[in-house]
Design an enzyme around this catalytic site. Structure first.
Site, PDB file in Angstrom:
ATOM      1  N   SER A 130       7.204   1.726  18.949  1.00  0.00           N
ATOM      2  CA  SER A 130       6.747   0.203  19.003  1.00  0.00           C
ATOM      3  C   SER A 130       8.010  -0.861  18.408  1.00  0.00           C
ATOM      4  O   SER A 130       8.488  -0.266  17.348  1.00  0.00           O
ATOM      5  CB  SER A 130       5.389   0.036  18.487  1.00  0.00           C
ATOM      6  OG  SER A 130       5.249  -1.261  18.385  1.00  0.00           O
ATOM      7  N   LYS A 184      -0.368   5.558  19.240  1.00  0.00           N
ATOM      8  CA  LYS A 184       0.639   4.315  20.058  1.00  0.00           C
ATOM      9  C   LYS A 184      -0.480   3.633  20.840  1.00  0.00           C
ATOM     10  O   LYS A 184      -0.133   2.267  20.874  1.00  0.00           O
ATOM     11  CB  LYS A 184       1.643   4.627  20.740  1.00  0.00           C
ATOM     12  CG  LYS A 184       2.346   3.681  21.528  1.00  0.00           C
ATOM     13  CD  LYS A 184       3.061   2.497  20.681  1.00  0.00           C
ATOM     14  CE  LYS A 184       3.961   1.559  21.345  1.00  0.00           C
ATOM     15  NZ  LYS A 184       3.878   1.352  22.697  1.00  0.00           N
ATOM     16  N   HIS A 187      -2.515   1.479  18.595  1.00  0.00           N
ATOM     17  CA  HIS A 187      -1.709   0.452  18.133  1.00  0.00           C
ATOM     18  C   HIS A 187      -1.727  -0.835  19.085  1.00  0.00           C
ATOM     19  O   HIS A 187      -2.173  -1.972  18.856  1.00  0.00           O
ATOM     20  CB  HIS A 187      -0.273   1.062  17.914  1.00  0.00           C
ATOM     21  CG  HIS A 187       0.819  -0.070  17.492  1.00  0.00           C
ATOM     22  ND1 HIS A 187       1.356  -0.808  18.995  1.00  0.00           N
ATOM     23  CD2 HIS A 187       1.506  -0.714  16.624  1.00  0.00           C
ATOM     24  CE1 HIS A 187       2.235  -1.559  18.598  1.00  0.00           C
ATOM     25  NE2 HIS A 187       2.359  -1.238  17.065  1.00  0.00           N
ATOM     26  N   ASN A 188      -1.632  -0.426  20.439  1.00  0.00           N
ATOM     27  CA  ASN A 188      -1.357  -1.424  21.434  1.00  0.00           C
ATOM     28  C   ASN A 188      -2.917  -2.134  21.769  1.00  0.00           C
ATOM     29  O   ASN A 188      -2.842  -3.288  22.042  1.00  0.00           O
ATOM     30  CB  ASN A 188      -1.001  -0.723  22.931  1.00  0.00           C
ATOM     31  CG  ASN A 188       0.574  -0.523  22.800  1.00  0.00           C
ATOM     32  OD1 ASN A 188       1.185  -0.432  21.488  1.00  0.00           O
ATOM     33  ND2 ASN A 188       1.388  -0.544  23.857  1.00  0.00           N
ATOM     34  N   GLU A 191      -3.097  -4.572  19.069  1.00  0.00           N
ATOM     35  CA  GLU A 191      -2.076  -5.781  19.571  1.00  0.00           C
ATOM     36  C   GLU A 191      -2.590  -6.627  20.263  1.00  0.00           C
ATOM     37  O   GLU A 191      -2.506  -7.802  20.272  1.00  0.00           O
ATOM     38  CB  GLU A 191      -0.964  -4.930  19.910  1.00  0.00           C
ATOM     39  CG  GLU A 191       0.220  -5.778  20.653  1.00  0.00           C
ATOM     40  CD  GLU A 191       1.375  -5.271  21.344  1.00  0.00           C
ATOM     41  OE1 GLU A 191       1.565  -5.656  22.583  1.00  0.00           O
ATOM     42  OE2 GLU A 191       2.013  -4.155  20.411  1.00  0.00           O
TER      43      GLU A 191
END
Length: 470
Positions: A130, A184, A187-188, A191
């Site tokens: 990232s 990940k 995480h996105n 986000e």
């Protein structure tokens, strides 16, 4: 004679920047690309880093140029292209070598590849990266999952190229199989929610408070000095102040309000649903992007219902700031709750405190309060952040502002799909007695599903009317 410390396949922007980052940190890297001309171009433009880059158009020569046990990064489009590269590499690899897939792959695909390669003696690492193009070049956050033994071969290189927070690399091994790519993905998802909430607050500033982009930019820049300090708040200030050269107008006012998405945010919402973990802010953010794509339908609907009048938002900038803070905490709480459930279901033993730490620099969602999150999870309690003492204090102070902003949005016709979802989640989570008792009664009425009565246990049934009038 093999002289490269690591290899990389795929010289698009992210792959090229990772390769330059690796070379800059003193490692020799072999590079390969399906289009040979791209290899020559990349090496020629590497400048002073050129002596540490070995370009090989022939795949066999590329593999032979890497020291054993080999670690080979692949940076190609997710899906079938990854599988194709693996099959091309397999006949050329030796037991103990490892493939590091650093794209945005679906974690179940990573798990499948891990299981496929393990019996062959080839390690597979699903590596979440990232930080975008800039992060890849100068220091991303790196989330590693897969083969622990082969992780140690690549560990020095990955930790060297990762972002640093107070000298500590934002890179960690998180678990076997698809653990790294799963982290990940979440995480996105966070986000997506973070970006959508910021956009919604901007919408209130623009449509409800009559602020122009420069005025909004100044506010976000000021907020970045306080509790909201984060990468996304920082760049929002710059995006809002940018001017379009040809017209001299604020660039943001010329950009079409149709947001793209590559799938990771949607995946995070899907896996949350599959694991029965409420992630309403993330789901709301995904839905908002889908609604944004329906531009023609929205234009037609506005013509039918009429355009709302500008102004009329009875909220202060201080209340908007606290509302955004509360919403962000709810989104992080949901994301970490999904991580905790996935860790349990997959036997990953995800180190939530470590995840918070490696998100403190390099990644898109880096923010000031990740230190507090890390401290919470380092205590060993995988609690929902909404009941962690530090965040209880923040939420008690901030949720009244979130409530007022959401109410103003409803009355003023400002769409706040993500902020309102975050508020409903918070209210539902802290309500000791909700309304699902009625749902259980309804389910028993039409399907005899049964319900639980305190003191009598589950499996109870109601004496409902046997027939209803048509």
């Amino acid at each position: 004679m093999a002289s490269a410390d690591i290899g990389l396949i795929g010289l698009a922007v992210m792959g090229s920047n990772l390769a330059l980052n690796i070379a800059e940190k003193g490692y020799t890297i072999a590079v390969h690309n399906r289009t040979a001309a791209k290899i020559d171009e990349f090496v020629a433009e590497a400048g002073e880093l050129r002596p540490r880059i070995i370009g090989k158009a022939d795949l066999k020569e590329f593999v032979q140029a890497i020291k054993a046990p080999r670690s080979i990064i692949i940076m190609v489009k997710a899906g079938k292209p990854v599988d194709d590269v693996i099959e091309e590499l397999l006949p050329l690899l030796d037991k103990g070598d490892a493939i590091l897939e650093c794209g945005n792959s679906l974690y179940t695909d990573t798990q499948r590849r891990f299981d496929y390669l393990k019996p062959k003696g080839i390690g597979y690492l699903g590596v979440g990266v990232s930080g975008g193009e800039e992060g890849a070049r100068h220091g991303p956050s790196i989330m590693v999952g897969g083969s622990k033994e082969q992780w140690h071969n690549a560990e020095p290189v990955l930790k060297a190229i990762a972002a640093k927070f107070n000298g500590e690399p934002c890179c960690a091994y998180l678990g076997e199989g698809g653990a790294g790519h799963f982290v990940k993905t979440i995480h996105n998802g966070i986000e997506y929610a973070d970006m959508q909430m910021i956009a919604e607050v901007y919408g209130v500033m623009r449509d409800g408070l009559g602020m122009n982009p420069k005025q909004a930019s100044d506010v976000f820049k000021e907020w970045n000095k306080g509790p909201l300090n984060s990468y996304l708040i920082e760049i929002t200030g710059y995006v809002l102040e940018a001017i379009d050269g040809p017209t001299g107008k604020p660039l943001v006012e010329l950009i079409v309000d149709r947001a793209g998405q590559k799938g990771t945010g949607r995946w995070s919402a899907i896996v949350a649903q599959e694991m029965a973990v409420p992630a309403t802010a993330i789901e709301g953010a995904v839905a908002a992007r889908s609604l944004s794509a329906a531009k023609d339908q929205r234009v037609a609907a506005e013509a039918i219902y009429g355009k709302r009048q500008a102004g009329g938002a009875d909220v202060s900038l201080a209340e908007l700031e606290k509302a955004l803070l509360a919403g962000k905490i709810a989104a992080y709480a949901q994301g970490f709750a999904v991580l905790a459930k996935a860790s349990e279901e997959n036997g990953w033993n995800l180190p939530l405190g470590t995840i918070a730490k490696i998100w403190r620099a390099g990644c898109i969602i880096r923010s000031r309060f990740l230190d507090q999150m890390a401290a919470t999870y380092d205590k060993g309690d995988n609690v929902n952040l909404l009941v962690a003492p530090d965040f209880v204090t923040i939420m008690k102070d901030a949720h009244p502002s979130l409530r007022k902003v959401v109410a103003a949005g409803a009355l003023g016709e400002f769409p706040l799909i993500c902020l309102s979802s975050a508020l409903s989640y918070f209210d539902s989570y802290r309500q000791a007695r909700g309304t699902a008792n009625l749902i259980q009664g309804q389910r028993d009425f039409f399907g005899a599903h049964g319900f639980e009565i305190e003191g009598r246990g589950p499996g109870q049934h109601g004496k409902w009317p046997s027939t209803l009038g048509n």
